[in-house]
Design an enzyme around this catalytic site. Structure first.
Site, PDB file in Angstrom:
ATOM      1  N   LYS A  29      20.604 101.277   4.184  1.00  0.00           N
ATOM      2  CA  LYS A  29      21.524 100.871   4.396  1.00  0.00           C
ATOM      3  C   LYS A  29      22.041 100.262   6.150  1.00  0.00           C
ATOM      4  O   LYS A  29      23.682  99.245   5.836  1.00  0.00           O
ATOM      5  CB  LYS A  29      21.939 102.096   5.209  1.00  0.00           C
ATOM      6  CG  LYS A  29      21.884 103.131   3.581  1.00  0.00           C
ATOM      7  CD  LYS A  29      21.655 104.966   4.467  1.00  0.00           C
ATOM      8  CE  LYS A  29      21.842 105.933   3.014  1.00  0.00           C
ATOM      9  NZ  LYS A  29      21.527 107.676   3.292  1.00  0.00           N
ATOM     10  N   ASP A  31      29.077 110.885   5.276  1.00  0.00           N
ATOM     11  CA  ASP A  31      29.135 111.746   4.376  1.00  0.00           C
ATOM     12  C   ASP A  31      29.404 112.802   3.382  1.00  0.00           C
ATOM     13  O   ASP A  31      29.283 112.893   2.120  1.00  0.00           O
ATOM     14  CB  ASP A  31      26.963 112.585   5.013  1.00  0.00           C
ATOM     15  CG  ASP A  31      26.067 111.102   4.611  1.00  0.00           C
ATOM     16  OD1 ASP A  31      25.898 110.584   3.886  1.00  0.00           O
ATOM     17  OD2 ASP A  31      25.245 111.703   5.668  1.00  0.00           O
ATOM     18  N   GLN A  58      19.745 111.223   7.692  1.00  0.00           N
ATOM     19  CA  GLN A  58      18.885 110.834   6.616  1.00  0.00           C
ATOM     20  C   GLN A  58      18.605 112.350   6.104  1.00  0.00           C
ATOM     21  O   GLN A  58      18.105 113.336   7.283  1.00  0.00           O
ATOM     22  CB  GLN A  58      17.738 109.864   6.783  1.00  0.00           C
ATOM     23  CG  GLN A  58      17.384 109.738   5.333  1.00  0.00           C
ATOM     24  CD  GLN A  58      18.801 108.814   3.971  1.00  0.00           C
ATOM     25  OE1 GLN A  58      19.346 108.324   4.896  1.00  0.00           O
ATOM     26  NE2 GLN A  58      17.687 109.212   2.755  1.00  0.00           N
TER      27      GLN A  58
HETATM   28  N1  GUN Z   1      19.564 112.048   1.743  1.00  0.00           N
HETATM   29  C1  GUN Z   1      19.506 111.358  -0.165  1.00  0.00           C
HETATM   30  N2  GUN Z   1      21.163 111.189  -0.066  1.00  0.00           N
HETATM   31  C2  GUN Z   1      21.591 111.694   0.592  1.00  0.00           C
HETATM   32  C3  GUN Z   1      22.631 110.868   1.402  1.00  0.00           C
HETATM   33  O1  GUN Z   1      23.561 111.000   0.333  1.00  0.00           O
HETATM   34  N3  GUN Z   1      22.835 111.325   2.797  1.00  0.00           N
HETATM   35  C4  GUN Z   1      22.048 111.365   3.751  1.00  0.00           C
HETATM   36  N4  GUN Z   1      22.365 111.882   5.024  1.00  0.00           N
HETATM   37  N5  GUN Z   1      20.955 112.051   3.655  1.00  0.00           N
HETATM   38  C5  GUN Z   1      21.091 111.553   1.901  1.00  0.00           C
END
Ligand code: GUN
Length: 297
Positions: free
Chosen positions: A52, A119, A96
Site C-alpha cells: 500500500k 477503509d 491494518q
Molecule cells: N485486512 C484485510 N483487509 C483489510 C482492509 O481492507 N482494510 C484494513 N484496514 N485491514 C484489512
C-alpha cells in the site's frame, strides 16, 4: 471461452486516473497523505501494508507509516490514531486488520476521524453506505464493482450471490450490489456458513462474489454456465512448494473456469483492485478536506 478478468490491468488504469487527480490537488497546493498503521507481526499483513505504501509513492500520495508493537497496550494505538486525526498532512488513515486480540477492533474503527476513514469501516460511513450516500466505499467491494464495470458485466436485474458476510467484504459488497444506480440494482443473496443448500443459490447466480475465507469453497459444479465469478479469497494452504504453502482463492479455479463466463484469478484479480481503491479514497478524502473538486463520486 472463459474470460480471465485482469485485475492488475484495471488497477493500473485506476492508479493512472488517481495520479491525474493528485495533480489537481497539487495545483491547489495540496499533497494527499495516507497513514498506515500496523500493530501486528503477521507476515501477510506486513506485506499488504508495504504494498500500500509503494502504491502511494507511484501516484504521488505521501505515505506515512506507523508500526506499533503488537504487545503494546491498546492505548498506544488509540494515541497514534488521535495524533493522525489531528495532522493536517494526513487525509486518510488505515489501521491494518486484524489487530491483536487485546485490542477492541470496534473501538479502533470508531476512533478514526470518519472523514479520514478511507477503509469506510467507521459506523458513520457504514451507515452512509447503507443509506445510499456513501462517502468512502470499502476498498475491496468497491474494487469488485469497478472490475464488473470494466468488463461490462451488467448488474442491473442480475441475480448476484455474495458468499460471506464479513464487515470488510460480504456486507458492504451486498450493499453496493443492491443500491440504485450503476453497478447496483442486482437481486442480491448473501450466503454464509449457516446457509442451507448453497448449491441451489449458486446455481441460479449470474454473478458470484466468493468471500468466505474458505479455500476453494466454490467449485464449477455449483455454478450456472456463463456466470461471472469474482474470487476475493486468498488462503494459505499446505503445498509441496519451496515455501511449503500455496495461496488459493475461495473458488476452485480449474473447475470454475470450465463453467464461468468470466473469472478472476488469485492472485491478480481482486487484490490489486483493493489497493487501487484505497488510493482513490485517499484522494477523495483530500479533495473533501480542502474543498477541491477531484471529480470522484
Ligand atoms: N485486512 C484485510 N483487509 C483489510 C482492509 O481492507 N482494510 C484494513 N484496514 N485491514 C484489512
Amino acid at each position: 471461452m472463459t474470460e480471465v478478468i485482469d485485475g492488475e490491468a484495471v488497477a493500473a488504469d485506476v492508479r493512472a486516473d488517481v495520479a491525474d487527480r493528485v495533480e489537481l490537488l497539487e495545483h491547489a497546493g495540496v499533497t494527499p497523505g495516507l497513514a498506515t498503521v500496523l500493530m501486528s507481526d503477521d507476515a501477510a499483513s506486513e506485506t499488504y501494508v508495504s504494498m500500500k505504501q509503494r502504491d502511494c509513492e507511484e501516484v504521488g500520495i505521501e505515505g506515512i507509516h506507523v508500526e506499533i508493537d503488537p504487545d503494546a497496550p491498546a492505548s498506544e494505538l488509540y494515541g497514534t490514531i488521535d495524533d493522525l486525526n489531528d495532522r493536517d498532512d494526513v487525509h486518510g488513515i488505515l489501521v491494518q486488520l486484524p489487530v491483536p486480540e487485546h485490542v477492541d477492533t470496534r473501538q479502533v474503527l470508531r476512533r478514526i476521524d470518519p472523514e479520514k476513514d478511507v477503509d469506510g469501516f467507521h459506523p458513520e460511513n457504514v451507515g452512509r453506505l447503507v443509506a445510499g450516500d456513501a462517502r468512502f466505499k470499502p476498498c475491496t467491494p468497491h474494487g469488485v464493482q469497478k472490475l464488473l464495470e470494466a468488463y461490462d458485466v451488467e448488474t442491473e436485474g442480475a441475480d448476484a450471490v455474495v458468499v460471506g458476510r464479513s464487515d470488510i467484504v460480504g456486507k458492504p459488497m451486498a450493499n453496493l450490489l443492491i443500491q440504485k444506480g450503476p453497478g447496483g440494482n442486482a437481486t442480491t443473496t448473501v450466503c454464509h456458513s449457516r446457509t442451507r443448500d448453497l448449491e441451489a443459490k449458486l446455481s441460479n447466480a449470474d454473478i458470484v462474489v466468493a468471500a468466505a475465507g474458505i479455500p476453494e469453497f466454490v467449485d464449477g459444479s455449483m455454478l450456472k454456465p456463463g456466470a461471472t465469478v469474482i474470487d476475493v479469497g486468498i488462503n494459505k494452504v499446505d503445498a509441496e512448494t519451496e515455501k511449503g504453502y500455496a495461496l488459493v482463492g475461495d473458488v476452485d479455479y480449474d473447475s470454475a473456469s470450465e463453467v464461468a463466463g468470466a473469472i478472476t484469478p488469485v492472485p491478480g484479480g481482486v487484490g490489486p483492485m483493493t489497493r487501487a481503491m484505497l488510493l482513490y479514497n485517499t484522494v477523495k478524502a483530500a479533495g473533501i478536506r480542502h474543498d477541491v473538486d477531484v471529480g470522484l463520486r
